[in-house]
Scaffold this motif. Sequence first.
Motif, PDB file in Angstrom:
ATOM      1  N   GLU A 267       0.828  -1.199   0.000  1.00 53.39           N
ATOM      2  CA  GLU A 267       0.000   0.000   0.000  1.00 53.39           C
ATOM      3  C   GLU A 267       0.869   1.258   0.000  1.00 53.39           C
ATOM      4  OE1 GLU A 267      -2.556   0.646   3.360  1.00 53.39           O
ATOM      5  OE2 GLU A 267      -0.960   0.400   4.834  1.00 53.39           O
ATOM      6  N   ILE A 268       0.245   2.349  -0.375  1.00 53.39           N
ATOM      7  CA  ILE A 268       0.858   3.671  -0.224  1.00 53.39           C
ATOM      8  C   ILE A 268       0.195   4.310   0.981  1.00 53.39           C
ATOM      9  CG2 ILE A 268       1.265   5.923  -1.269  1.00 53.39           C
ATOM     10  CD1 ILE A 268       1.130   4.619  -4.004  1.00 53.39           C
TER      11      ILE A 268
ATOM     12  N   ARG B 167       4.323  10.564  -8.938  1.00 51.44           N
ATOM     13  CA  ARG B 167       3.099   9.883  -8.520  1.00 51.44           C
ATOM     14  C   ARG B 167       2.909   8.581  -9.297  1.00 51.44           C
ATOM     15  NH1 ARG B 167      -1.702  13.210 -10.162  1.00 51.44           N
ATOM     16  NH2 ARG B 167      -0.684  14.772  -8.871  1.00 51.44           N
ATOM     17  N   GLU B 168       3.085   8.645 -10.610  1.00 53.64           N
ATOM     18  CA  GLU B 168       2.907   7.455 -11.440  1.00 53.64           C
ATOM     19  C   GLU B 168       3.999   6.424 -11.183  1.00 53.64           C
ATOM     20  OE1 GLU B 168       0.191   6.854 -13.246  1.00 53.64           O
ATOM     21  OE2 GLU B 168      -0.476   8.729 -12.306  1.00 53.64           O
ATOM     22  N   LEU B 169       5.222   6.897 -10.917  1.00 56.37           N
ATOM     23  CA  LEU B 169       6.326   5.986 -10.625  1.00 56.37           C
ATOM     24  C   LEU B 169       6.050   5.206  -9.338  1.00 56.37           C
ATOM     25  CD1 LEU B 169       9.143   4.813 -11.047  1.00 56.37           C
ATOM     26  CD2 LEU B 169      10.088   6.884  -9.983  1.00 56.37           C
ATOM     27  N   LEU B 170       5.566   5.896  -8.300  1.00 50.21           N
ATOM     28  CA  LEU B 170       5.279   5.223  -7.037  1.00 50.21           C
ATOM     29  C   LEU B 170       4.161   4.197  -7.208  1.00 50.21           C
ATOM     30  CD1 LEU B 170       5.555   8.181  -4.500  1.00 50.21           C
ATOM     31  CD2 LEU B 170       7.248   6.425  -5.021  1.00 50.21           C
ATOM     32  N   LYS B 171       3.144   4.542  -7.978  1.00 52.44           N
ATOM     33  CA  LYS B 171       2.069   3.574  -8.244  1.00 52.44           C
ATOM     34  C   LYS B 171       2.615   2.339  -8.953  1.00 52.44           C
ATOM     35  CE  LYS B 171      -1.765   6.869  -8.628  1.00 52.44           C
ATOM     36  NZ  LYS B 171      -2.761   7.473  -9.555  1.00 52.44           N
TER      37      LYS B 171
ATOM     38  N   GLY C 143       5.111  -4.685  -6.220  1.00 53.44           N
ATOM     39  CA  GLY C 143       5.356  -5.310  -4.929  1.00 53.44           C
ATOM     40  C   GLY C 143       5.943  -4.454  -3.833  1.00 53.44           C
ATOM     41  N   SER C 144       6.298  -3.203  -4.117  1.00 56.90           N
ATOM     42  CA  SER C 144       6.867  -2.341  -3.083  1.00 56.90           C
ATOM     43  C   SER C 144       5.761  -1.787  -2.177  1.00 56.90           C
ATOM     44  CB  SER C 144       7.642  -1.183  -3.707  1.00 56.90           C
ATOM     45  OG  SER C 144       8.765  -1.644  -4.426  1.00 56.90           O
ATOM     46  N   THR C 145       6.176  -1.288  -1.026  1.00 60.18           N
ATOM     47  CA  THR C 145       5.300  -0.580  -0.095  1.00 60.18           C
ATOM     48  C   THR C 145       5.869   0.820   0.082  1.00 60.18           C
ATOM     49  OG1 THR C 145       4.746  -2.637   1.055  1.00 60.18           O
ATOM     50  CG2 THR C 145       4.359  -0.574   2.252  1.00 60.18           C
TER      51      THR C 145
ATOM     52  N   ALA D 190      -2.504   7.955  -2.056  1.00 61.20           N
ATOM     53  CA  ALA D 190      -2.441   7.080  -0.882  1.00 61.20           C
ATOM     54  C   ALA D 190      -3.673   6.196  -0.760  1.00 61.20           C
ATOM     55  CB  ALA D 190      -2.279   7.909   0.385  1.00 61.20           C
ATOM     56  N   ASN D 191      -3.462   4.944  -0.341  1.00 62.14           N
ATOM     57  CA  ASN D 191      -4.559   4.048   0.002  1.00 62.14           C
ATOM     58  C   ASN D 191      -5.131   4.378   1.375  1.00 62.14           C
ATOM     59  OD1 ASN D 191      -2.198   2.023  -1.330  1.00 62.14           O
ATOM     60  ND2 ASN D 191      -4.180   2.081  -2.364  1.00 62.14           N
ATOM     61  N   ARG D 192      -4.224   4.701   2.299  1.00 61.84           N
ATOM     62  CA  ARG D 192      -4.637   5.115   3.641  1.00 61.84           C
ATOM     63  C   ARG D 192      -3.843   6.342   4.048  1.00 61.84           C
ATOM     64  NH1 ARG D 192      -4.098   1.616   8.220  1.00 61.84           N
ATOM     65  NH2 ARG D 192      -2.323   0.604   7.215  1.00 61.84           N
ATOM     66  N   ILE D 193      -4.445   7.139   4.934  1.00 66.45           N
ATOM     67  CA  ILE D 193      -3.837   8.395   5.350  1.00 66.45           C
ATOM     68  C   ILE D 193      -3.909   8.499   6.868  1.00 66.45           C
ATOM     69  CG2 ILE D 193      -4.071  10.914   5.281  1.00 66.45           C
ATOM     70  CD1 ILE D 193      -5.302  10.531   2.458  1.00 66.45           C
ATOM     71  N   ALA D 194      -2.789   8.899   7.474  1.00 64.50           N
ATOM     72  CA  ALA D 194      -2.749   9.185   8.905  1.00 64.50           C
ATOM     73  C   ALA D 194      -2.452  10.662   9.078  1.00 64.50           C
ATOM     74  CB  ALA D 194      -1.685   8.343   9.597  1.00 64.50           C
TER      75      ALA D 194
END
Length: 299
Positions: free
Chosen positions: A30-31, A170-174, A180-182, A197-201
């Motif tokens: 996840e991101i 942004r596209e590179l991180l996706k 397989g990276s986190t 991001a999939n989740r945000i804190a």
Amino acid sequence: MDVIRTISVSKSFNATLALDNLSLQVNQGEIYGFIGLNGAGKTTLIRILLGMISPSSGEVRIFGKVVGSDFNHWNDIGYLVEMPYSYPNLSVTENLRVIYHLRQLKNPMLIQTIIERLKLNRYAHTKSRNLSLGNQQRLGLAKALMHQPKLIILDEPINGLDPEGIVEVRELLKELVHHGSTVFLSSHILGEISKIANRIAIIDHGRLIKQLTADELTDQLIKSVLIRTNDTQQAMQYLIGENYQAAVKADDEIEIKDRRAVLNPEHISKSLVEKGISLRQLYVYTEDLEMFFLRTIRT
């Protein structure tokens, strides 16, 4: 499976409490966006994750292993903390060769591949001291990502980048997550993080204020219907009679906060016209992300 887990982590610098009993979990693949104002404790946590400093109390685990003197998975982690550091008298390629040898990598093509992916081809032989701020940031990202790490920890990675560069990162991180990276991504810009991001804190003064998914973020934004008519009083009588939560704001603008109004504003428009009330304006207002962020930390 969690890649990062912090358990009641606190960190004090003399009398200053930088992190206060912080517990969070980042799942594999996840991101994870980590949001807070400058000075909220974001960089302190990242330095603890990377073993640069130790927590005053609590525990940090990465890949299920306690981060400490015996932790030996650093080659599975790529990172960029605050401003990207590079050797100013070395070129982009030479800087990457240093990292290549320090990490004891075995595939020389990794250097050219990351140069191309981060659009540094034109600057491959340029000394880093002569790079623009945006290209220095690209070089920092290249060093963090060259070895194709399982975990990527980035602190304000879009600083200095132009709009095109922001989209490319942004596209590179996706793409990296797809393979397989986190990604653990720290920033003070909620609007940008929410796009990836999939989740945000959300953190403030070292405390975890809120943790939510991208969909939950969208649901929690304040929404309302704003209308202006040729007869504010008659429009209000109708809306109140229909049990809408309506109120008159400045300049005779009527605000309706009901969810049914937000989801079906055309019903209000049709009903008012049928009552002989002419509409001068009707639109659905959605709270912007920066206002949501400030409202959240001030609650």
